[in-house]
Motif scaffolding. Structure first.
Motif, PDB file in Angstrom:
ATOM      1  N   ILE A  24       0.848  -1.194   0.000  1.00  0.00           N
ATOM      2  CA  ILE A  24       0.000   0.000   0.000  1.00  0.00           C
ATOM      3  C   ILE A  24       0.878   1.236   0.000  1.00  0.00           C
ATOM      4  CG2 ILE A  24      -1.798   1.279   1.206  1.00  0.00           C
ATOM      5  CD1 ILE A  24      -2.687  -1.366   2.458  1.00  0.00           C
ATOM      6  N   ILE A  25       0.665   2.076  -1.004  1.00  0.00           N
ATOM      7  CA  ILE A  25       1.485   3.274  -1.183  1.00  0.00           C
ATOM      8  C   ILE A  25       0.618   4.509  -0.929  1.00  0.00           C
ATOM      9  CG2 ILE A  25       3.037   4.494  -2.760  1.00  0.00           C
ATOM     10  CD1 ILE A  25       3.869   1.564  -2.402  1.00  0.00           C
ATOM     11  N   SER A  26       1.143   5.391  -0.089  1.00  0.00           N
ATOM     12  CA  SER A  26       0.456   6.645   0.179  1.00  0.00           C
ATOM     13  C   SER A  26       1.161   7.746  -0.602  1.00  0.00           C
ATOM     14  CB  SER A  26       0.512   6.927   1.681  1.00  0.00           C
ATOM     15  OG  SER A  26      -0.030   8.189   1.952  1.00  0.00           O
ATOM     16  N   ALA A  27       0.531   8.217  -1.654  1.00  0.00           N
ATOM     17  CA  ALA A  27       1.102   9.295  -2.472  1.00  0.00           C
ATOM     18  C   ALA A  27      -0.012  10.330  -2.679  1.00  0.00           C
ATOM     19  CB  ALA A  27       1.612   8.730  -3.787  1.00  0.00           C
ATOM     20  N   ASP A  28      -0.076  10.956  -3.842  1.00  0.00           N
ATOM     21  CA  ASP A  28      -1.202  11.861  -4.110  1.00  0.00           C
ATOM     22  C   ASP A  28      -2.511  11.115  -3.915  1.00  0.00           C
ATOM     23  OD1 ASP A  28       0.581  13.774  -4.664  1.00  0.00           O
ATOM     24  OD2 ASP A  28       0.304  13.760  -6.833  1.00  0.00           O
ATOM     25  N   LYS A  29      -2.490   9.869  -4.400  1.00  0.00           N
ATOM     26  CA  LYS A  29      -3.607   8.949  -4.168  1.00  0.00           C
ATOM     27  C   LYS A  29      -3.058   7.754  -3.412  1.00  0.00           C
ATOM     28  CE  LYS A  29      -5.629   9.447  -8.732  1.00  0.00           C
ATOM     29  NZ  LYS A  29      -6.016   8.621  -9.877  1.00  0.00           N
ATOM     30  N   MET A  30      -3.935   7.069  -2.701  1.00  0.00           N
ATOM     31  CA  MET A  30      -3.554   5.793  -2.112  1.00  0.00           C
ATOM     32  C   MET A  30      -3.640   4.749  -3.225  1.00  0.00           C
ATOM     33  SD  MET A  30      -3.246   6.582   1.086  1.00  0.00           S
ATOM     34  CE  MET A  30      -3.074   4.951   1.803  1.00  0.00           C
ATOM     35  N   TYR A  31      -2.629   3.912  -3.311  1.00  0.00           N
ATOM     36  CA  TYR A  31      -2.761   2.823  -4.281  1.00  0.00           C
ATOM     37  C   TYR A  31      -2.009   1.593  -3.801  1.00  0.00           C
ATOM     38  CZ  TYR A  31       1.884   4.010  -6.159  1.00  0.00           C
ATOM     39  OH  TYR A  31       3.222   4.251  -6.294  1.00  0.00           O
ATOM     40  N   ILE A  32      -2.278   0.480  -4.442  1.00  0.00           N
ATOM     41  CA  ILE A  32      -1.644  -0.778  -4.087  1.00  0.00           C
ATOM     42  C   ILE A  32      -0.704  -1.181  -5.219  1.00  0.00           C
ATOM     43  CG2 ILE A  32      -2.047  -3.248  -3.704  1.00  0.00           C
ATOM     44  CD1 ILE A  32      -4.674  -2.433  -2.295  1.00  0.00           C
ATOM     45  N   ASP A  33       0.548  -1.415  -4.850  1.00  0.00           N
ATOM     46  CA  ASP A  33       1.532  -1.893  -5.822  1.00  0.00           C
ATOM     47  C   ASP A  33       1.171  -3.331  -6.183  1.00  0.00           C
ATOM     48  OD1 ASP A  33       3.759  -3.058  -7.068  1.00  0.00           O
ATOM     49  OD2 ASP A  33       5.162  -1.756  -6.014  1.00  0.00           O
ATOM     50  N   PHE A  34       0.707  -3.488  -7.398  1.00  0.00           N
ATOM     51  CA  PHE A  34       0.178  -4.782  -7.837  1.00  0.00           C
ATOM     52  C   PHE A  34       1.198  -5.902  -7.680  1.00  0.00           C
ATOM     53  CE2 PHE A  34      -1.546  -7.779 -10.999  1.00  0.00           C
ATOM     54  CZ  PHE A  34      -2.878  -7.756 -10.645  1.00  0.00           C
ATOM     55  N   ASN A  35       2.459  -5.584  -7.925  1.00  0.00           N
ATOM     56  CA  ASN A  35       3.506  -6.619  -7.866  1.00  0.00           C
ATOM     57  C   ASN A  35       3.809  -7.050  -6.430  1.00  0.00           C
ATOM     58  OD1 ASN A  35       3.987  -6.803 -10.665  1.00  0.00           O
ATOM     59  ND2 ASN A  35       5.087  -4.856 -10.562  1.00  0.00           N
ATOM     60  N   LYS A  36       3.490  -6.205  -5.476  1.00  0.00           N
ATOM     61  CA  LYS A  36       3.776  -6.547  -4.080  1.00  0.00           C
ATOM     62  C   LYS A  36       2.573  -7.133  -3.364  1.00  0.00           C
ATOM     63  CE  LYS A  36       7.503  -3.248  -3.390  1.00  0.00           C
ATOM     64  NZ  LYS A  36       7.825  -1.928  -2.868  1.00  0.00           N
ATOM     65  N   CYS A  37       1.397  -6.941  -3.897  1.00  0.00           N
ATOM     66  CA  CYS A  37       0.176  -7.457  -3.257  1.00  0.00           C
ATOM     67  C   CYS A  37       0.182  -8.977  -3.275  1.00  0.00           C
ATOM     68  CB  CYS A  37      -1.053  -6.928  -4.002  1.00  0.00           C
ATOM     69  SG  CYS A  37      -2.616  -7.572  -3.363  1.00  0.00           S
ATOM     70  N   ASN A  38      -0.013  -9.575  -2.096  1.00  0.00           N
ATOM     71  CA  ASN A  38      -0.071 -11.042  -2.057  1.00  0.00           C
ATOM     72  C   ASN A  38      -1.507 -11.550  -1.927  1.00  0.00           C
ATOM     73  OD1 ASN A  38      -0.818 -10.804   0.594  1.00  0.00           O
ATOM     74  ND2 ASN A  38       1.106 -11.516   1.455  1.00  0.00           N
ATOM     75  N   GLY A  39      -2.455 -10.626  -2.013  1.00  0.00           N
ATOM     76  CA  GLY A  39      -3.865 -11.032  -2.050  1.00  0.00           C
ATOM     77  C   GLY A  39      -4.445 -11.442  -0.710  1.00  0.00           C
ATOM     78  N   CYS A  40      -3.808 -11.049   0.388  1.00  0.00           N
ATOM     79  CA  CYS A  40      -4.284 -11.511   1.707  1.00  0.00           C
ATOM     80  C   CYS A  40      -5.631 -10.891   2.070  1.00  0.00           C
ATOM     81  CB  CYS A  40      -3.246 -11.211   2.789  1.00  0.00           C
ATOM     82  SG  CYS A  40      -3.097  -9.455   3.202  1.00  0.00           S
TER      83      CYS A  40
END
Ligand code: SF4
Length: 58
Positions: A24-40
């Motif tokens: 989970i990345i907090s930048a201008d928008k919150m987003y999820i780095d698809f490559n790091k998400c393990n789907g938990c």
């Protein structure tokens, strides 16, 4: 299965960061780095706005 954040629903409350998920990345928008998400799905259970949803892996 992975997750993404719907920026239309996200209110940037940052509750999802409490999961300590490195995807989970907090930048201008919150987003999820698809490559790091393990789907938990922990972040999805935390979000009070139901802004975190499943996406199909390709
Ligand atoms: S918990 Fe939900 S509404 Fe709050 S910052 Fe995360 S995705 Fe956005």
């Amino acid at each position: 299965m992975k997750y993404k954040i719907d920026s239309e629903k996200c209110r940037k409350c940052k509750m999802c960061l409490r999961s300590r998920c490195k995807a989970i990345i907090s930048a201008d928008k919150m987003y999820i780095d698809f490559n790091k998400c393990n789907g938990c799905g922990i972040c999805s259970n935390i979000c009070p706005m139901n802004a975190i949803m499943k996406v199909e892996e390709k």
